[in-house]
Design a protein around this motif. Structure first.
Motif, PDB file in Angstrom:
ATOM      1  N   VAL A 168       0.868  -1.181   0.000  1.00 10.74           N
ATOM      2  CA  VAL A 168       0.000   0.000   0.000  1.00 10.74           C
ATOM      3  C   VAL A 168       0.900   1.224   0.000  1.00 10.74           C
ATOM      4  CG1 VAL A 168      -1.790   1.298   1.201  1.00 10.74           C
ATOM      5  CG2 VAL A 168      -1.821  -1.217   1.255  1.00 10.74           C
ATOM      6  N   THR A 169       0.766   2.053  -1.024  1.00 12.93           N
ATOM      7  CA  THR A 169       1.631   3.223  -1.152  1.00 12.93           C
ATOM      8  C   THR A 169       0.903   4.305  -1.934  1.00 12.93           C
ATOM      9  OG1 THR A 169       3.737   4.051  -2.033  1.00 12.93           O
ATOM     10  CG2 THR A 169       2.706   2.248  -3.223  1.00 12.93           C
ATOM     11  N   GLU A 170       1.226   5.558  -1.650  1.00 14.77           N
ATOM     12  CA  GLU A 170       0.745   6.666  -2.471  1.00 14.77           C
ATOM     13  C   GLU A 170       1.592   6.848  -3.722  1.00 14.77           C
ATOM     14  OE1 GLU A 170      -1.408  10.254  -0.206  1.00 14.77           O
ATOM     15  OE2 GLU A 170       0.702  10.018   0.304  1.00 14.77           O
ATOM     16  N   ASP A 171       2.739   6.224  -3.752  1.00 16.17           N
ATOM     17  CA  ASP A 171       3.712   6.414  -4.830  1.00 16.17           C
ATOM     18  C   ASP A 171       3.378   5.452  -5.981  1.00 16.17           C
ATOM     19  OD1 ASP A 171       5.875   6.748  -6.469  1.00 16.17           O
ATOM     20  OD2 ASP A 171       7.383   6.410  -4.922  1.00 16.17           O
ATOM     21  N   ALA A 172       2.713   5.969  -7.003  1.00 18.07           N
ATOM     22  CA  ALA A 172       2.288   5.112  -8.107  1.00 18.07           C
ATOM     23  C   ALA A 172       3.470   4.475  -8.822  1.00 18.07           C
ATOM     24  CB  ALA A 172       1.439   5.916  -9.100  1.00 18.07           C
ATOM     25  N   SER A 173       4.579   5.199  -8.968  1.00 14.01           N
ATOM     26  CA  SER A 173       5.728   4.629  -9.660  1.00 14.01           C
ATOM     27  C   SER A 173       6.340   3.486  -8.860  1.00 14.01           C
ATOM     28  CB  SER A 173       6.776   5.702  -9.940  1.00 14.01           C
ATOM     29  OG  SER A 173       7.301   6.240  -8.744  1.00 14.01           O
ATOM     30  N   ALA A 174       6.346   3.601  -7.531  1.00 13.24           N
ATOM     31  CA  ALA A 174       6.853   2.504  -6.707  1.00 13.24           C
ATOM     32  C   ALA A 174       5.969   1.274  -6.847  1.00 13.24           C
ATOM     33  CB  ALA A 174       6.938   2.934  -5.245  1.00 13.24           C
ATOM     34  N   ALA A 175       4.662   1.485  -6.929  1.00 16.61           N
ATOM     35  CA  ALA A 175       3.750   0.357  -7.129  1.00 16.61           C
ATOM     36  C   ALA A 175       3.965  -0.289  -8.493  1.00 16.61           C
ATOM     37  CB  ALA A 175       2.305   0.831  -6.993  1.00 16.61           C
ATOM     38  N   ALA A 176       4.188   0.522  -9.511  1.00 14.84           N
ATOM     39  CA  ALA A 176       4.322  -0.010 -10.869  1.00 14.84           C
ATOM     40  C   ALA A 176       5.616  -0.780 -11.059  1.00 14.84           C
ATOM     41  CB  ALA A 176       4.239   1.139 -11.870  1.00 14.84           C
ATOM     42  N   ARG A 177       6.712  -0.372 -10.416  1.00 12.10           N
ATOM     43  CA  ARG A 177       8.011  -1.000 -10.688  1.00 12.10           C
ATOM     44  C   ARG A 177       8.309  -2.194  -9.783  1.00 12.10           C
ATOM     45  NH1 ARG A 177       9.770   3.827  -7.948  1.00 12.10           N
ATOM     46  NH2 ARG A 177      10.827   3.334  -5.977  1.00 12.10           N
ATOM     47  N   ALA A 178       7.480  -2.458  -8.787  1.00  8.79           N
ATOM     48  CA  ALA A 178       7.757  -3.566  -7.875  1.00  8.79           C
ATOM     49  C   ALA A 178       7.808  -4.893  -8.637  1.00  8.79           C
ATOM     50  CB  ALA A 178       6.685  -3.631  -6.789  1.00  8.79           C
ATOM     51  N   PRO A 179       8.760  -5.769  -8.324  1.00  7.35           N
ATOM     52  CA  PRO A 179       8.917  -7.001  -9.097  1.00  7.35           C
ATOM     53  C   PRO A 179       8.011  -8.139  -8.652  1.00  7.35           C
ATOM     54  CG  PRO A 179      10.665  -6.854  -7.487  1.00  7.35           C
ATOM     55  CD  PRO A 179       9.861  -5.596  -7.349  1.00  7.35           C
ATOM     56  N   MET A 180       7.249  -7.955  -7.568  1.00  2.00           N
ATOM     57  CA  MET A 180       6.384  -9.035  -7.097  1.00  2.00           C
ATOM     58  C   MET A 180       5.264  -8.452  -6.257  1.00  2.00           C
ATOM     59  SD  MET A 180       8.723  -8.305  -4.762  1.00  2.00           S
ATOM     60  CE  MET A 180       9.395  -8.585  -3.124  1.00  2.00           C
ATOM     61  N   GLY A 181       4.257  -9.290  -5.976  1.00  2.23           N
ATOM     62  CA  GLY A 181       3.181  -8.908  -5.079  1.00  2.23           C
ATOM     63  C   GLY A 181       2.093  -8.093  -5.739  1.00  2.23           C
ATOM     64  N   GLU A 182       1.095  -7.757  -4.926  1.00  3.25           N
ATOM     65  CA  GLU A 182      -0.002  -6.898  -5.351  1.00  3.25           C
ATOM     66  C   GLU A 182       0.221  -5.504  -4.772  1.00  3.25           C
ATOM     67  OE1 GLU A 182      -3.820  -8.648  -4.380  1.00  3.25           O
ATOM     68  OE2 GLU A 182      -2.843 -10.585  -4.168  1.00  3.25           O
ATOM     69  N   ALA A 183      -0.332  -4.493  -5.418  1.00  3.11           N
ATOM     70  CA  ALA A 183      -0.159  -3.130  -4.933  1.00  3.11           C
ATOM     71  C   ALA A 183      -1.482  -2.398  -4.966  1.00  3.11           C
ATOM     72  CB  ALA A 183       0.879  -2.388  -5.772  1.00  3.11           C
ATOM     73  N   LEU A 184      -1.709  -1.584  -3.956  1.00  2.00           N
ATOM     74  CA  LEU A 184      -2.858  -0.692  -3.892  1.00  2.00           C
ATOM     75  C   LEU A 184      -2.317   0.722  -3.751  1.00  2.00           C
ATOM     76  CD1 LEU A 184      -5.904  -0.112  -3.599  1.00  2.00           C
ATOM     77  CD2 LEU A 184      -5.647  -0.513  -1.141  1.00  2.00           C
ATOM     78  N   VAL A 185      -2.573   1.557  -4.755  1.00  6.52           N
ATOM     79  CA  VAL A 185      -2.120   2.943  -4.702  1.00  6.52           C
ATOM     80  C   VAL A 185      -3.182   3.744  -3.949  1.00  6.52           C
ATOM     81  CG1 VAL A 185      -1.437   4.967  -6.034  1.00  6.52           C
ATOM     82  CG2 VAL A 185      -0.842   2.680  -6.849  1.00  6.52           C
ATOM     83  N   ALA A 186      -2.892   4.042  -2.720  1.00  5.79           N
ATOM     84  CA  ALA A 186      -3.834   4.729  -1.840  1.00  5.79           C
ATOM     85  C   ALA A 186      -3.073   5.359  -0.691  1.00  5.79           C
ATOM     86  CB  ALA A 186      -4.888   3.752  -1.307  1.00  5.79           C
ATOM     87  N   ASP A 187      -3.732   6.217   0.031  1.00  2.95           N
ATOM     88  CA  ASP A 187      -3.150   6.851   1.206  1.00  2.95           C
ATOM     89  C   ASP A 187      -2.958   5.799   2.300  1.00  2.95           C
ATOM     90  OD1 ASP A 187      -2.527   8.330   3.436  1.00  2.95           O
ATOM     91  OD2 ASP A 187      -4.441   9.385   3.542  1.00  2.95           O
ATOM     92  N   PRO A 188      -1.705   5.513   2.711  1.00  2.00           N
ATOM     93  CA  PRO A 188      -1.517   4.520   3.775  1.00  2.00           C
ATOM     94  C   PRO A 188      -2.269   4.872   5.053  1.00  2.00           C
ATOM     95  CG  PRO A 188       0.573   4.990   2.703  1.00  2.00           C
ATOM     96  CD  PRO A 188      -0.411   5.995   2.185  1.00  2.00           C
ATOM     97  N   GLY A 189      -2.435   6.165   5.342  1.00  9.96           N
ATOM     98  CA  GLY A 189      -3.171   6.555   6.535  1.00  9.96           C
ATOM     99  C   GLY A 189      -4.612   6.102   6.497  1.00  9.96           C
ATOM    100  N   ALA A 190      -5.255   6.231   5.327  1.00  6.55           N
ATOM    101  CA  ALA A 190      -6.639   5.773   5.194  1.00  6.55           C
ATOM    102  C   ALA A 190      -6.735   4.256   5.352  1.00  6.55           C
ATOM    103  CB  ALA A 190      -7.189   6.204   3.837  1.00  6.55           C
ATOM    104  N   VAL A 191      -5.730   3.542   4.843  1.00  9.43           N
ATOM    105  CA  VAL A 191      -5.728   2.076   4.958  1.00  9.43           C
ATOM    106  C   VAL A 191      -5.479   1.650   6.397  1.00  9.43           C
ATOM    107  CG1 VAL A 191      -4.485  -0.013   4.279  1.00  9.43           C
ATOM    108  CG2 VAL A 191      -5.096   1.704   2.555  1.00  9.43           C
TER     109      VAL A 191
END
Length: 526
Positions: free
Chosen positions: A297-320
């Motif tokens: 879970v990250t607000e950083d869309a580029s970090a979510a896109a470049r990760a080599p594994m796992g699932e990603a949710l682009v969202a405010d970690p505070g809300a999660v």
């Protein structure tokens, strides 16, 4: 019509960007002319120190900050420090002075013929306005891009633009506001809660963004509801969790194989506010153990896109975090007794072991002290001795770029004058940002710099062994007396000859900057 400069100054004032970190050159003077009374200009003596001070100041205040740099060469001097600001997602707004427009094409001295290309990929956005009348809009975009992306931005402005008149649309930027909201959608939140609830052995990994977003205490509440171990993400630049909490396992090693090993036996890895992952040492292996699921879970869309594994949710970690805390049952692992530090190691001879230095910091300084650390060879000693339980307690160069520590400590001390600030700096690192001592004296910040002197690049010696290069040249830097250097810049300095003298000095409360030099034994990062 008002001038471009006047509209720009008023826009910056309305946006709260009235502290300017800079090192001026000839191209910057027209922007600085007629600077309103409410602005504060903080002079650094080298562009690397300027950016590092602004980086830490923006992190500590949680707000964008303005940086004023010279064109090509001055901006080039700042690029090493920008690697850290980019990695920590710090919202710096860099306005650089370009040559007059008619001189850029012929490549006159101090012109930057392609300013956007020079600074990428070390900024999230870079531009040079196509005409003078577009400067106010472009400046607004630089501010909003920095705020929305949480990354540095770079605007190159030909210096003859500032005196030009705006057109009818120029002042329209003054009332602009851009905001962002990014809570997970209902279905996304439901799926995430189900996966976390169904996990038999979850592990939580927290990144520096948790502390940057003021979620330190919220992360503790979530961890105690989950009841599983908590790790800090590798290559840590802010501490997101109390390091002596009974659930805390430490900072993940920055290698693929040891990270995988740390996750053995866990069916779910929940990563909040961190890339997946910022490895350093080349230790190849599987990314995850067989049967382990990772959710980022990250607000950083580029970090979510470049990760080599796992699932990603682009969202405010505070809300999660808020969603999960409300959805999960009462704490399964309520906060108990925090783990005590071990007895510090000692060194033979006149030098102190770094653990003795850090034990003195822990015992003699207030519990809410903020530490800006750039002593990489003492990393393992640091975590064995320190007890950090409050938000904003720890800053480290996010990309490992040396030169952050000294100016970073100055920036944090300027941002929070009512909280004790200590820079813990190695002698190898200190030379990269030594000019920040002058700014500390000039600003009269209540800062303590503890200078660990071992006469060598300790982290490089460790890497030499790791890479099979034990005899590389250029490892030693003997004979530097930082007390005399500090005094030359106007900072009071002491050489602590032993643990008792160090503790006595730390017990004093400075009303301005001071440097304490301590000779230490050579140690390794891990």
């Amino acid at each position: 019509m008002p001038s471009v400069r006047r509209v720009a100054h008023e826009f910056l004032e309305r946006q709260g960007l009235t502290t300017v970190f800079g090192n001026p050159g000839s191209n910057e003077l027209p922007f600085l002319a007629d600077l309103p009374d409410g602005f504060r200009y903080v002079l650094g003596l080298h562009e690397g120190a300027v950016v590092a001070m602004a980086d830490s100041y923006a992190q500590a205040t949680g707000r964008p900050v303005l940086v004023n740099l010279h064109a090509a060469s001055g901006s080039g001097n700042a690029m090493g420090a920008l690697t850290n600001a980019m990695a920590s997602r710090t919202p710096l707004v860099i306005v650089a002075g370009q040559q007059v427009r008619s001189a850029v094409g012929p490549e006159a001295n101090l012109a930057n013929v392609d300013p956007s290309a020079l600074m990428k990929p070390l900024v999230g956005w870079a531009a040079e306005p196509a005409c003078a009348q577009d400067v106010p809009r472009a400046l607004a975009q630089a501010v909003f891009e920095a705020r929305l992306q949480r990354r540095p931005t770079y605007l190159s402005v030909p210096y003859d633009d500032w005196a030009a008149a705006t057109d009818d649309n120029g002042p329209a930027v003054l009332d602009r506001q851009v905001q962002r909201a990014s809570a997970p959608a209902t279905e996304q939140g439901r799926r995430l809660v189900e996966r976390v609830r169904s996990a038999r052995r979850p592990v939580l990994v927290l990144g520096g963004d948790i502390d940057s977003a003021d979620l330190f205490d919220d992360a503790v509440r979530l961890a105690e509801r989950l009841g599983g171990p908590v790790w800090a993400a590798p290559s840590l630049f802010r501490l997101p969790f109390p390091n002596r909490h009974p659930l805390f396992r430490g900072v993940l090693p920055a290698g693929i194989a040891p990270v995988c090993e740390a996750f053995e036996g866990h069916d779910l890895v929940l990563v909040l506010g961190a890339p997946v992952f910022r490895y350093h040492e080349h230790l190849p292996g599987r990314y995850l153990p067989e049967g382990t699921r990772l959710i980022q879970v990250t607000e950083d869309a580029s970090a979510a896109a470049r990760a080599p594994m796992g699932e990603a949710l682009v969202a405010d970690p505070g809300a999660v975090v808020d969603l999960l805390v409300k959805a999960l049952d009462a704490p399964t692992a309520p906060g108990g007794a925090y783990r005590p530090a071990s007895e510090p190691l000692t060194a033979e001879g006149p030098c102190l072991h770094p653990e003795e230095v850090f034990a003195a910091l822990r015992d003699e300084l207030p519990a809410d002290t903020t530490y800006v650390v750039e002593s990489t060879s003492t990393n393992s000693s640091w975590w064995r001795q320190m007890d950090l339980r409050r938000p904003g307690s720890y800053y480290f160069p996010a990309a490992g770029g040396l030169g952050f520590g000294l100016p970073g400590a100055v920036g944090v001390a300027m941002a929070q004058p009512d909280r004790p600030v200590v820079g813990v700096i190695g002698d190898g690192s200190a030379n990269y940002g030594i000019t920040a001592l002058w700014t500390a004296a000039r600003q009269h910040v209540p800062l303590t710099v503890v200078l660990l002197r071992n006469g060598t690049y300790g982290a490089l010696r460790w890497f030499g062994g790791l890479l099979g290069v034990p005899d590389a040249p250029g490892m030693d830097i003997p004979g530097i007396d930082f007390t005399r250097i500090a005094e030359g810049y106007g900072v009071r300095a002491h050489h602590a000859a032993g643990a008792g003298e160090l503790r006595a000095l730390l017990a004093e409360r400075p009303d301005g900057p001071r440097l304490i030099q301590v000779d230490t034994a050579l140690t390794t990062p891990s």
